[in-house]
Design a protein around this motif. Structure first.
Motif, PDB file in Angstrom:
ATOM      1  N   VAL A  47       0.830  -1.203   0.000  1.00 56.58           N
ATOM      2  CA  VAL A  47       0.000   0.000   0.000  1.00 56.58           C
ATOM      3  C   VAL A  47       0.867   1.257   0.000  1.00 56.58           C
ATOM      4  CG1 VAL A  47      -1.750   1.286   1.289  1.00 56.58           C
ATOM      5  CG2 VAL A  47      -1.832  -1.213   1.223  1.00 56.58           C
ATOM      6  N   ARG A  48       0.509   2.200  -0.868  1.00 57.80           N
ATOM      7  CA  ARG A  48       1.133   3.517  -0.870  1.00 57.80           C
ATOM      8  C   ARG A  48       0.183   4.542  -0.256  1.00 57.80           C
ATOM      9  NH1 ARG A  48       2.295   3.974  -7.182  1.00 57.80           N
ATOM     10  NH2 ARG A  48       0.155   3.218  -7.093  1.00 57.80           N
ATOM     11  N   PRO A  49       0.703   5.683   0.218  1.00 60.50           N
ATOM     12  CA  PRO A  49      -0.194   6.711   0.747  1.00 60.50           C
ATOM     13  C   PRO A  49      -1.264   7.085  -0.289  1.00 60.50           C
ATOM     14  CG  PRO A  49       2.071   7.244   1.286  1.00 60.50           C
ATOM     15  CD  PRO A  49       2.121   6.060   0.375  1.00 60.50           C
ATOM     16  N   GLY A  50      -2.520   7.100   0.165  1.00 65.93           N
ATOM     17  CA  GLY A  50      -3.638   7.443  -0.715  1.00 65.93           C
ATOM     18  C   GLY A  50      -4.330   6.248  -1.331  1.00 65.93           C
ATOM     19  N   ASP A  51      -3.696   5.064  -1.261  1.00 65.43           N
ATOM     20  CA  ASP A  51      -4.385   3.856  -1.724  1.00 65.43           C
ATOM     21  C   ASP A  51      -5.538   3.532  -0.768  1.00 65.43           C
ATOM     22  OD1 ASP A  51      -2.718   3.501  -3.873  1.00 65.43           O
ATOM     23  OD2 ASP A  51      -1.443   2.007  -2.887  1.00 65.43           O
ATOM     24  N   ILE A  52      -6.585   2.938  -1.320  1.00 61.80           N
ATOM     25  CA  ILE A  52      -7.738   2.565  -0.501  1.00 61.80           C
ATOM     26  C   ILE A  52      -7.598   1.115  -0.061  1.00 61.80           C
ATOM     27  CG2 ILE A  52     -10.249   2.227  -0.476  1.00 61.80           C
ATOM     28  CD1 ILE A  52     -10.489   4.523  -2.451  1.00 61.80           C
ATOM     29  N   VAL A  53      -7.855   0.873   1.226  1.00 58.44           N
ATOM     30  CA  VAL A  53      -7.806  -0.475   1.794  1.00 58.44           C
ATOM     31  C   VAL A  53      -9.132  -0.758   2.481  1.00 58.44           C
ATOM     32  CG1 VAL A  53      -6.699  -1.970   3.485  1.00 58.44           C
ATOM     33  CG2 VAL A  53      -5.314  -0.418   2.117  1.00 58.44           C
ATOM     34  N   LEU A  54      -9.703  -1.925   2.196  1.00 59.39           N
ATOM     35  CA  LEU A  54     -10.913  -2.383   2.887  1.00 59.39           C
ATOM     36  C   LEU A  54     -10.492  -3.280   4.039  1.00 59.39           C
ATOM     37  CD1 LEU A  54     -12.073  -1.424   0.118  1.00 59.39           C
ATOM     38  CD2 LEU A  54     -13.720  -3.287   0.294  1.00 59.39           C
ATOM     39  N   VAL A  55     -11.025  -3.028   5.222  1.00 56.04           N
ATOM     40  CA  VAL A  55     -10.587  -3.784   6.385  1.00 56.04           C
ATOM     41  C   VAL A  55     -11.734  -3.941   7.379  1.00 56.04           C
ATOM     42  CG1 VAL A  55      -9.707  -1.660   7.472  1.00 56.04           C
ATOM     43  CG2 VAL A  55      -8.866  -3.883   8.246  1.00 56.04           C
ATOM     44  N   ASP A  56     -11.791  -5.094   7.986  1.00 58.51           N
ATOM     45  CA  ASP A  56     -12.752  -5.356   9.056  1.00 58.51           C
ATOM     46  C   ASP A  56     -12.419  -4.445  10.237  1.00 58.51           C
ATOM     47  OD1 ASP A  56     -14.384  -6.354  11.035  1.00 58.51           O
ATOM     48  OD2 ASP A  56     -13.535  -8.372  11.031  1.00 58.51           O
ATOM     49  N   GLU A  64     -26.100 -10.215  21.998  1.00 61.04           N
ATOM     50  CA  GLU A  64     -26.432 -10.917  23.235  1.00 61.04           C
ATOM     51  C   GLU A  64     -25.191 -11.397  23.977  1.00 61.04           C
ATOM     52  OE1 GLU A  64     -29.090 -14.763  24.724  1.00 61.04           O
ATOM     53  OE2 GLU A  64     -29.162 -14.102  22.631  1.00 61.04           O
ATOM     54  N   TYR A  65     -24.110 -11.656  23.203  1.00 57.83           N
ATOM     55  CA  TYR A  65     -22.896 -12.185  23.812  1.00 57.83           C
ATOM     56  C   TYR A  65     -21.752 -11.175  23.799  1.00 57.83           C
ATOM     57  CZ  TYR A  65     -25.736 -16.187  22.634  1.00 57.83           C
ATOM     58  OH  TYR A  65     -26.802 -17.047  22.479  1.00 57.83           O
ATOM     59  N   GLY A  66     -22.011  -9.968  23.309  1.00 54.74           N
ATOM     60  CA  GLY A  66     -20.999  -8.931  23.329  1.00 54.74           C
ATOM     61  C   GLY A  66     -19.832  -9.182  22.398  1.00 54.74           C
ATOM     62  N   MET A  67     -20.084  -9.790  21.244  1.00 57.98           N
ATOM     63  CA  MET A  67     -19.010 -10.067  20.301  1.00 57.98           C
ATOM     64  C   MET A  67     -19.510  -9.892  18.869  1.00 57.98           C
ATOM     65  SD  MET A  67     -18.776 -14.260  20.420  1.00 57.98           S
ATOM     66  CE  MET A  67     -18.824 -14.384  22.201  1.00 57.98           C
ATOM     67  N   TYR A  68     -18.567  -9.736  17.964  1.00 57.69           N
ATOM     68  CA  TYR A  68     -18.886  -9.665  16.550  1.00 57.69           C
ATOM     69  C   TYR A  68     -18.597 -11.001  15.883  1.00 57.69           C
ATOM     70  CZ  TYR A  68     -19.357  -4.565  16.592  1.00 57.69           C
ATOM     71  OH  TYR A  68     -19.776  -3.283  16.836  1.00 57.69           O
ATOM     72  N   GLY A  69     -19.307 -11.248  14.774  1.00 56.31           N
ATOM     73  CA  GLY A  69     -19.014 -12.415  13.956  1.00 56.31           C
ATOM     74  C   GLY A  69     -17.950 -12.072  12.932  1.00 56.31           C
ATOM     75  N   ALA A  70     -18.283 -12.222  11.659  1.00 59.48           N
ATOM     76  CA  ALA A  70     -17.353 -11.920  10.582  1.00 59.48           C
ATOM     77  C   ALA A  70     -18.050 -11.040   9.556  1.00 59.48           C
ATOM     78  CB  ALA A  70     -16.850 -13.226   9.940  1.00 59.48           C
ATOM     79  N   VAL A  71     -17.309 -10.595   8.566  1.00 57.13           N
ATOM     80  CA  VAL A  71     -17.843  -9.680   7.554  1.00 57.13           C
ATOM     81  C   VAL A  71     -18.462 -10.484   6.415  1.00 57.13           C
ATOM     82  CG1 VAL A  71     -17.325  -7.823   5.940  1.00 57.13           C
ATOM     83  CG2 VAL A  71     -16.076  -7.974   8.112  1.00 57.13           C
ATOM     84  N   PRO A  72     -19.766 -10.350   6.172  1.00 55.07           N
ATOM     85  CA  PRO A  72     -20.390 -11.086   5.064  1.00 55.07           C
ATOM     86  C   PRO A  72     -19.824 -10.643   3.722  1.00 55.07           C
ATOM     87  CG  PRO A  72     -22.047 -10.243   6.593  1.00 55.07           C
ATOM     88  CD  PRO A  72     -20.746  -9.597   6.970  1.00 55.07           C
ATOM     89  N   ILE A 125     -18.801  -6.775   1.673  1.00 56.62           N
ATOM     90  CA  ILE A 125     -17.580  -6.432   0.934  1.00 56.62           C
ATOM     91  C   ILE A 125     -17.927  -6.045  -0.493  1.00 56.62           C
ATOM     92  CG2 ILE A 125     -15.298  -7.247   0.251  1.00 56.62           C
ATOM     93  CD1 ILE A 125     -15.549  -9.389   2.486  1.00 56.62           C
ATOM     94  N   LYS A 126     -18.780  -6.813  -1.140  1.00 54.72           N
ATOM     95  CA  LYS A 126     -19.177  -6.507  -2.518  1.00 54.72           C
ATOM     96  C   LYS A 126     -19.877  -5.157  -2.595  1.00 54.72           C
ATOM     97  CE  LYS A 126     -21.268  -9.965  -4.627  1.00 54.72           C
ATOM     98  NZ  LYS A 126     -22.160 -11.145  -4.765  1.00 54.72           N
ATOM     99  N   ARG A 136      -8.177   2.610  -7.153  1.00 53.28           N
ATOM    100  CA  ARG A 136      -7.330   2.932  -6.005  1.00 53.28           C
ATOM    101  C   ARG A 136      -7.425   1.885  -4.901  1.00 53.28           C
ATOM    102  NH1 ARG A 136      -9.543   7.953  -3.893  1.00 53.28           N
ATOM    103  NH2 ARG A 136      -8.027   7.542  -2.211  1.00 53.28           N
ATOM    104  N   VAL A 137      -8.347   0.955  -5.020  1.00 53.86           N
ATOM    105  CA  VAL A 137      -8.503  -0.091  -3.998  1.00 53.86           C
ATOM    106  C   VAL A 137      -7.416  -1.145  -4.230  1.00 53.86           C
ATOM    107  CG1 VAL A 137     -10.016  -1.828  -2.999  1.00 53.86           C
ATOM    108  CG2 VAL A 137     -10.976   0.322  -3.872  1.00 53.86           C
ATOM    109  N   LYS A 138      -6.545  -1.314  -3.251  1.00 52.72           N
ATOM    110  CA  LYS A 138      -5.394  -2.194  -3.420  1.00 52.72           C
ATOM    111  C   LYS A 138      -5.444  -3.468  -2.596  1.00 52.72           C
ATOM    112  CE  LYS A 138      -3.397   0.778  -6.134  1.00 52.72           C
ATOM    113  NZ  LYS A 138      -3.281   0.511  -7.587  1.00 52.72           N
ATOM    114  N   LEU A 139      -6.149  -3.425  -1.452  1.00 50.19           N
ATOM    115  CA  LEU A 139      -5.987  -4.531  -0.506  1.00 50.19           C
ATOM    116  C   LEU A 139      -7.272  -4.720   0.290  1.00 50.19           C
ATOM    117  CD1 LEU A 139      -3.780  -6.484   0.699  1.00 50.19           C
ATOM    118  CD2 LEU A 139      -3.325  -4.706   2.401  1.00 50.19           C
ATOM    119  N   LEU A 140      -7.598  -5.991   0.537  1.00 50.25           N
ATOM    120  CA  LEU A 140      -8.670  -6.373   1.463  1.00 50.25           C
ATOM    121  C   LEU A 140      -8.036  -7.132   2.618  1.00 50.25           C
ATOM    122  CD1 LEU A 140     -11.652  -6.861   2.334  1.00 50.25           C
ATOM    123  CD2 LEU A 140     -11.611  -8.894   0.870  1.00 50.25           C
TER     124      LEU A 140
END
Length: 921
Positions: free
Chosen positions: A404-413, A441-449, A453-454, A468-472
């Motif tokens: 990743v370079r400065p200004g690149d877009i990254v998708l992240v949980d 109810e349990y105070g936690m997160y699951g995962a990203v559907p 992301i789509k 500009r999207v480089k990384l997930l």
């Protein structure tokens, strides 16, 4: 036979087998102690137990069918005392694994009177293995071929005669007469390290395998399910190929050899990718024997550990840094002699500050360290592997900076480990946070559907910034055991952006490579699967049909509703995985690896990766950590399957012990798959995969978007009236020394690992029973008022206190575009270095500001432990949901927030100046 082991109450063949042998030893002792007229019923039970074990023992060399046959003969001859002693010997050797280290673990051919390795009456002086008992690792070799008893005995005898005193290893044979027997043996017998496929073998087993089929339900062992042509196979070569493919899919670490009577020159040319070597069946067994030993020796190699050990044994003169090297600053000290006594001398003899010569350099390896990393890459299915000596936190930062370079877009949980967030700050990425599904109810997160992301990718495409999207970046598996389907995630993302790179944080998932069901859900296995798929000419036809179904210009809703396929002409598979070797495999603390499977690595990423690696890697790495990773890799490839299978079994034992205990089950229960993964993500409909056998587990792990790692056991404790943090610290850790890592207000996470023992599980159960008994006594002595208060606490822990907050948004001052959600977190992070730009506000003051219509923006990361993910990041607008969640937290540790000072936020002037500067640019 109701008191004997049955398949229905076990989670694996290994558990069933161990309990059956224990029961067998007990029954034979009962038989020997009983009067003659009382033996009939016990004898019937013994016969039933021998019948139960008969098909199971065909999968092992020890005790194997020879051991059972010997017991059966002693029973039939009425030698009850000898029968009891022999059964006890076999059971003890099996339970302790001592048969692996006995004098000459020879098979039935060499020991006509008994089973391998523990008969005290057999002569072994003529066997080379008897010259150095207990010093050589023992393994078993599967021979697939339909042989009669005489052929089998002759094969064993000839291979025994080839043994030499200088052999590094010793092995025994397991014979599988059919495709089905071979596959089941590979799944059941973790001691198998090599397979020899002969030219003749049947499709189906001639044994009654019902007791073991239950664990696979046919799917894992059916020749037809391997794509094998069954009885219509015309060539033994095709049959060997199909069987080899199946065995390598299940256990890729196995060495495969082929013995053929056809033209071996032609066969070798066609099948060399699968088989280590191809031999002619009539040319003797010496080369086969030597090849088997050589194959194990290659995996057994630990080049860096060997070099480090040799260095420690050499006399040297140190005229450089590191006074502790060679131990001289320690052993001669008058004040710290206990350091040498505690750690031992070897750790100091193996210390050096040299970065060249025999020990190699981590920053530019050319010798044993490079070999060690190459062996690790092969073991984990990567194209390149890099060792990291300061944890996966650093490994994550290396990959982010490389890609990743400065200004690149990254998708992240948003709920990923904090190292990802800090890495994105350092890289200057523009961050688009993804929301995982909540488990309020349990105070936690699951995962990203994958739909989330789509949706983000399609939105960025509509705004013209997809390039500009480089990384997930995603965490697989999550801390709570939610496992992604990496193949599906990557495939659908690559359909929208064919050159997208992926970073899978597998800090807690390194062990998964070494189990046939888990493996498919690892990043490296998924990368290989996709690469092979897109190269297959048939995929181009599938893709064309897919495009036709979607139409020429599908809208976003159509793309969201369908499972997408990438264009094979454009797609590039670029996958990185970071793993904490020290968390789930054997390594000293902070030992981690970066695995790379990037088709564009050499010409697009190699140089930047090297620079990032140099940036974050010490020039003084800890060689003990590196050596431990080298040995950890050796252990994983030689016994990883066995250890992971035992890890799974211990998790099942733990669940059963809680669920079936009359006291514990009143207060404690383990959360199930349906409670942690909503139905919409489980197309298979399998709710408890591990409890339904390996085949059903494989079905769920093949189909479902998310699955639950069975080795993570989340225990609900709400009915105790004790919150998770208190239960962990005051009851488990402080009082009994039981270590757990993750808690929420009403749950504790227990994780089994490859080192978990039955004794450890038993101790945990003992501790929980004591806690439950104390609770029973305390509640029983409460006054009506105290009991009412206790019930209010219990009800509170069983209900929702505050909803988990989604990521709100970045403030416009830190958003490069008003149309997209990306945020310049680096700008916010470093703006906060100027304390004149920041202020401290309490929750009440922030609420008042919101009521006045002002946005309050966090200047720091705010991370509660638990759950351990940032609730606020620099530049994020503080929302009412965040404040409500923070107010409801009862955790002791919150990084970035102090109640006495409040939240660190940006001043209005700082935000206005930032926006004005952005407008001017």
């Amino acid at each position: 036979m109701s008191d004997l082991p049955t398949a229905s109450v076990h989670n694996s063949v290994g558990q069933l087998r161990a309990d059956a042998w224990s029961s067998l030893a007990d029954l034979t002792h009962q038989l020997s102690d009983q009067a003659t007229d009382a033996r009939e019923q016990t004898a019937e039970r013994l016969a039933d137990l021998l019948a139960l074990l008969a098909p199971v023992e065909t999968c092992w060399a020890f005790p194997g069918t020879a051991g059972l046959d010997e017991l059966r003969r002693l029973h039939e001859n009425g030698e009850h005392q000898r029968l009891a002693r022999r059964a006890e010997d076999l059971n003890r050797a099996l339970g302790s694994d001592s048969y692996r280290n006995t004098v000459s673990p020879a098979g039935p051919a060499a020991r006509p009177g008994g089973a391998p390795g523990i008969s005290g009456d057999d002569e072994t002086a003529d066997d080379p293995a008897s010259l150095d008992p207990g010093t050589r690792p023992y393994f078993e070799v599967l021979v697939v071929g339909d042989m009669d008893a005489a052929e089998e005995d002759a094969l064993r005898k000839e291979l025994h005669q080839l043994r030499r005193a200088e052999d590094e290893f010793v092995y025994e044979l397991v014979v599988a007469p059919s495709f089905e027997d071979a596959v089941i043996a590979s799944l059941v017998n973790s001691s198998l390290q090599a397979v020899v496929i002969r030219h003749r073998f049947a499709d189906r087993s001639r044994h009654d395998l019902q007791v073991v089929r239950r664990f696979f339900e046919g799917a894992a062992a059916d020749p037809a399910s391997a794509g094998a042509p069954g009885e219509n196979w015309r060539h033994s070569e095709e049959r060997a190929q199909a069987l080899g493919d199946r065995l390598l899919a299940l256990r890729p670490e196995l060495d495969l050899y082929l013995m053929s009577e056809a033209s071996v020159e032609t066969t070798a040319g066609r099948l060399s990718r699968r088989f280590q070597r191809v031999f002619h069946a009539r040319e003797g067994l010496l080369e086969l024997h030597l090849s088997i030993l050589h194959g194990i020796a290659e995996r057994f190699r630990a080049p860096f550990f060997t070099a480090l050990r040799a260095y420690s044994q050499r006399p040297t003169g140190v005229f450089h840094a590191l006074p502790i090297s060679r131990g001289t600053s320690v052993v001669n000290s008058h004040w710290i002699p206990e350091m040498a006594r505690f750690y031992g001398l070897n750790i100091f003899l193996a210390e050096t500050s040299a970065t060249s010569g025999g020990l190699d350099s981590l920053l530019a390896p050319t010798g044993p360290l490079r070999e060690a990393q190459d062996l690790a890459a092969k073991a984990f299915g990567a194209r390149q592997t890099y060792f990291v000596t300061n944890g996966t936190s650093t490994a994550n930062k290396i990959v982010v900076q490389a890609m990743v370079r400065p200004g690149d877009i990254v998708l992240v949980d948003r709920n990923c480990h904090k190292s990802h967030h800090y890495g994105l700050v350092l890289a200057g990425a523009h961050v688009v946070y993804l929301d995982a599904y909540p488990l309020d109810e349990y105070g936690m997160y699951g995962a990203v559907p994958v739909e989330e992301i789509k949706r983000k990718l399609l939105m960025l495409k509509q705004e013209g910034v997809l390039h500009r999207v480089k990384l997930l970046m995603l965490t697989n598996c999550t801390f709570d055991g939610i496992v992604y389907n990496p193949s599906r995630v990557m495939e659908e993302c690559l359909a929208l952006k064919p050159d997208l790179a992926f970073l899978w944080d597998e800090a807690w998932f390194a062990f998964a490579r070494f189990h046939p069901v888990y493996r498919r859900r690892t990043a490296m296995a998924a990368a290989r699967e996709l690469t092979d798929r897109y190269r297959d000419p048939r995929y181009a036809e599938e893709y064309a049909a897919h495009r036709e179904r979607l139409g020429d210009d599908p809208d976003d809703e159509t793309l969201l509703a369908h499972r997408l396929m990438p264009d094979p002409e454009k797609v590039r598979v670029r996958v990185y995985a970071t793993q904490s070797t020290h968390k789930t495999l054997t390594s000293l603390r902070q030992g981690s690896m970066v695995h790379v499977f990037d088709q564009d690595f050499r010409h697009k990423a190699a140089e930047t990766f090297h620079e990032a690696y140099m940036t974050h890697t010490s020039t003084s790495p800890n060689y003990q950590i590196l050596a431990s990773m080298d040995l950890g890799r050796r252990q994983a490839v030689l016994e990883g399957f066995e250890l992971v299978q035992k890890q799974l079994e211990q998790a099942g034992v733990l669940r059963d012990a809680i669920d079936q205990h009359p006291l514990l089950s009143r207060y404690l229960r383990f959360l199930t798959t349906p409670e942690l993964i909503p139905r919409r993500f489980r197309s298979s409909g399998v709710e408890q995969p591990l409890r339904t056998g390996l085949a059903r587990m494989a079905e769920a792990w093949e189909e479902d978007e998310f699955v639950l790692d069975p080795t993570r056991a989340t225990m609900h404790i709400g009915l105790t009236g004790v919150d998770g943090d208190t239960f962990k610290h005051e009851l488990l850790m402080d009082r009994y020394g039981v270590q757990v890592n993750k808690t929420t207000r009403n749950t504790l996470l227990f994780m089994t690992n490859i080192g978990t023992t039955r004794s450890a599980v038993a101790y945990l159960i003992e501790v929980l029973v004591k806690i439950a008994e104390d609770l029973e006594e305390r509640v029983g002595e409460m006054s009506p008022r105290e009991r009412a208060a206790h019930h209010r606490v219990v009800n509170g822990l069983g209900s929702l206190s505050a909803a988990l907050p989604d990521f709100s948004e970045f403030h416009p001052a830190f958003r490069p575009s008003a149309r997209t959600p990306e945020g310049d977190m680096r700008a916010a992070f470093f703006l906060a270095y100027d304390d004149t730009e920041c202020a401290y506000l309490t929750a009440e003051e922030i609420t008042e500001a919101m009521a006045e219509g002002r946005s309050v923006v966090s200047a720091t990361f705010v991370t509660p432990y638990p759950p351990g993910f940032p609730v606020l990041v620099p530049g994020q607008v503080i929302s009412k949901d965040v404040l409500a969640y923070m107010q409801a937290l009862d955790t002791r540790e919150i990084h970035g927030y102090a109640p006495e000072t409040g939240y660190r936020v940006f001043t209005e002037a700082a935000l206005q100046a930032r926006r004005a500067g952005a407008a001017a640019r």
